[in-house]
Design a protein around this motif. Structure first.
Motif, short mmCIF file in Angstrom:
data_model
loop_
_atom_site.label_atom_id
_atom_site.label_comp_id
_atom_site.label_asym_id
_atom_site.label_seq_id
_atom_site.Cartn_x
_atom_site.Cartn_y
_atom_site.Cartn_z
N THR A 189 0.83 -1.22 0.00
CA THR A 189 0.00 0.00 0.00
C THR A 189 0.86 1.27 0.00
OG1 THR A 189 -1.74 1.19 1.18
CG2 THR A 189 -0.27 -0.12 2.52
N SER A 190 2.03 1.23 0.65
CA SER A 190 2.91 2.41 0.68
C SER A 190 3.40 2.78 -0.72
CB SER A 190 4.10 2.17 1.59
OG SER A 190 3.69 1.94 2.91
N LEU A 191 3.78 1.78 -1.49
CA LEU A 191 4.29 2.03 -2.85
C LEU A 191 3.16 2.52 -3.76
CD1 LEU A 191 6.67 -1.03 -3.29
CD2 LEU A 191 7.33 1.34 -2.88
N LEU A 192 1.98 1.89 -3.62
CA LEU A 192 0.84 2.36 -4.42
C LEU A 192 0.55 3.82 -4.11
CD1 LEU A 192 -1.64 1.99 -6.27
CD2 LEU A 192 -2.89 1.17 -4.25
N ALA A 216 -7.28 5.43 1.65
CA ALA A 216 -7.40 4.92 3.01
C ALA A 216 -7.13 3.43 2.87
CB ALA A 216 -8.80 5.16 3.56
N SER A 217 -6.31 2.85 3.73
CA SER A 217 -5.85 1.48 3.52
C SER A 217 -6.16 0.59 4.71
CB SER A 217 -4.33 1.47 3.27
OG SER A 217 -4.00 2.27 2.15
N ALA A 218 -6.66 -0.61 4.41
CA ALA A 218 -7.00 -1.56 5.46
C ALA A 218 -5.74 -2.22 6.01
CB ALA A 218 -7.93 -2.63 4.89
N ASN A 242 -4.47 4.68 7.61
CA ASN A 242 -4.84 3.27 7.70
C ASN A 242 -6.05 3.10 8.61
OD1 ASN A 242 -2.65 1.41 6.36
ND2 ASN A 242 -1.52 3.04 7.39
N PHE A 243 -6.99 2.27 8.21
CA PHE A 243 -8.10 1.91 9.10
C PHE A 243 -7.96 0.43 9.46
CE2 PHE A 243 -9.65 1.37 4.76
CZ PHE A 243 -10.34 0.17 4.78
N LEU A 244 -8.53 0.06 10.61
CA LEU A 244 -8.23 -1.24 11.20
C LEU A 244 -9.24 -2.33 10.82
CD1 LEU A 244 -7.24 -0.16 14.84
CD2 LEU A 244 -5.79 -0.33 12.79
N VAL A 245 -8.70 -3.47 10.42
CA VAL A 245 -9.50 -4.68 10.25
C VAL A 245 -9.36 -5.46 11.55
CG1 VAL A 245 -9.86 -6.78 8.90
CG2 VAL A 245 -8.92 -4.72 7.80
N ASN A 293 -14.88 11.14 -0.89
CA ASN A 293 -14.12 11.21 -2.14
C ASN A 293 -12.70 10.67 -1.95
OD1 ASN A 293 -14.56 11.98 -4.90
ND2 ASN A 293 -12.90 13.47 -4.63
N ARG A 294 -12.61 9.60 -1.18
CA ARG A 294 -11.33 9.01 -0.80
C ARG A 294 -11.18 7.61 -1.41
NH1 ARG A 294 -6.95 10.68 0.01
NH2 ARG A 294 -7.86 12.33 1.32
N SER A 295 -10.12 7.35 -2.13
CA SER A 295 -9.87 6.00 -2.62
C SER A 295 -9.59 5.07 -1.44
CB SER A 295 -8.68 5.98 -3.58
OG SER A 295 -9.02 6.59 -4.82
N VAL A 296 -9.77 3.78 -1.66
CA VAL A 296 -9.54 2.78 -0.62
C VAL A 296 -8.68 1.67 -1.19
CG1 VAL A 296 -10.65 1.02 0.86
CG2 VAL A 296 -11.71 3.28 0.59
N TRP A 297 -7.72 1.20 -0.38
CA TRP A 297 -6.93 0.01 -0.73
C TRP A 297 -7.30 -1.13 0.21
CZ3 TRP A 297 -3.82 -3.25 2.10
CH2 TRP A 297 -3.04 -4.17 1.38
N ILE A 298 -7.53 -2.29 -0.38
CA ILE A 298 -7.76 -3.49 0.43
C ILE A 298 -7.11 -4.68 -0.28
CG2 ILE A 298 -10.02 -4.03 -0.61
CD1 ILE A 298 -10.92 -4.81 2.29
N ALA A 299 -6.53 -5.58 0.50
CA ALA A 299 -5.93 -6.77 -0.07
C ALA A 299 -7.01 -7.73 -0.54
CB ALA A 299 -5.02 -7.45 0.95
#
Length: 380
Positions: A104-107, A120-122, A142-145, A173-179
């Protein structure tokens, strides 16, 4: 109190106070010494006083840290596919997962430097139990799973996370990253867990599954490291599975994996942004009625995108040839590259153990094997 308080990242008005709370932590000093090796501690402590938003922190500190990681532990980062994305549109990036922090850091570095909406990344809450890591993660959006919950609480937590992701995309209006799956891929087989898609669908309300997923603007992302700096660290779990034994993590295993992923040699890295899922969702809606089968079909579409756009470095071809004792892909690598990889194999596992050797080589070869399967069956 917001219903998202247990999982959300910090609001901008909280940032300065939270940053100051970890400013003198020894781990912050180590982080800053790595990022700005020639800068006196008092300089950045003073600069922290002027950080009043996540954007400030990411632009002035985190981006520099990620560039330092690339400079010191890689031969560079390349990208493709991002030119097809709109710079003002929030997307749900679903990516393969190889490294706890770097994926997620590189993306986000790519998005930052390209002028796109950052994510915002899980992140699993098990990875940020230490106060410093928890605060640093939330300062980096980062938000918590929540992991390890009883079944009923797990369902409530999934519902909350689904609604949070929807809010980020549609209202903030925020992109989200999730594995694409819980936990990193250990064996090189990148596959989307339907449970992840089920969680995303929980906030769909009255909309059909496919219509709702179209609103999320799902972009499959393929991240490929020439060398996996945590390859040998993934072996004990693979070998335990081979022996049909329960694998129990060591006390500091996650932290060791984080540090090894950051500092270990990766050589070349490539990130590809796939096309937004749209036409495929229309086709699934038109041909499949059953919701579970629709989820299965969507998972397959994401997998095909991630696997077919995965950059195959020489290490993948070398591992395949060594695994199968062939020279099928000898044209894809040099003798020097093969010797370097063979030396890595000898240094990181016991090469006299055939099971360890097979699993190590398969970890690198499987992306090639999976891409070949897709090429043989282009219609899926």
């Amino acid at each position: 109190m917001s219903k998202f308080d247990e999982i959300r990242y910090f609001n901008d008005q909280e940032v300065n106070e939270r940053l100051q709370s970890i400013a003198r932590d020894p781990m912050m000093k180590a982080f800053m010494n790595f990022t700005f090796p020639d800068t006196d501690e008092q300089v950045w402590l003073e600069q922290f006083k002027n950080i009043h938003s996540i954007s400030d922190f990411q632009h002035q500190f985190v981006a520099y840290a990620v560039r330092q990681i690339l400079a010191k532990s890689s031969d560079g980062l390349t990208t493709s596919g991002f030119d097809k994305l709109d710079k003002n549109t929030p997307y749900l990036f679903i990516s393969n997962h190889r490294d706890i922090v770097l994926d997620t850091s590189l993306l986000n570095l790519v998005l930052l430097e390209g002028g796109y909406v950052m994510t915002a990344s899980a992140i699993g809450d098990n990875l940020v139990r230490k106060k410093f890591l928890n605060v640093l993660a939330k300062l980096n959006r980062n938000f918590l799973v929540q992991r390890g919950l009883p079944l009923r609480e797990q369902l409530t937590s999934s519902q909350t996370m689904s609604e949070y992701i929807k809010e980020q995309l549609s209202q903030e209006n925020r992109s989200v990253w999730i594995a694409q799956r819980e936990g990193r891929t250990k064996n090189g087989n990148d596959s989307t867990q339907q449970g992840v898609l089920k969680m995303l669908a929980m906030a769909s309300g009255d909309q059909s599954l496919t219509d709702y997923f179209k609103t999320l603007k799902i972009v499959p992302v393929s991240i490929s490291y020439e060398y996996d700096p945590t390859d040998s660290l993934k072996m004990p779990q693979l070998l335990a599975q081979h022996r049909d034994e329960e694998y129990i993590k060591g006390k500091n295993e996650d932290f060791t994996n984080i540090i090894s992923g950051i500092l270990g040699q990766k050589k070349r890295i490539h990130i590809h942004a796939g096309e937004v899922l749209d036409r495929e969702l229309n086709e699934i809606a038109a041909t499949i009625d059953n919701k579970n089968k629709q989820l299965q079909a969507i998972a397959q579409v994401i997998d095909r995108s991630i696997i077919s756009n995965y950059k195959l470095w020489p290490t993948k071809y070398i591992a395949y040839d060594l695994l199968h004792n062939t020279h099928t892909y000898a044209s894809e690598y040099t003798e020097q590259e093969k010797q370097l990889f063979a030396r890595r194999l000898e240094m990181r596992i016991d090469p006299s153990d055939p099971v360890s050797k097979e699993y190590f080589l398969a970890m690198y070869a499987n992306p090639l094997v999976n891409k070949l399967k897709i090429q043989e069956n282009p219609e899926g």
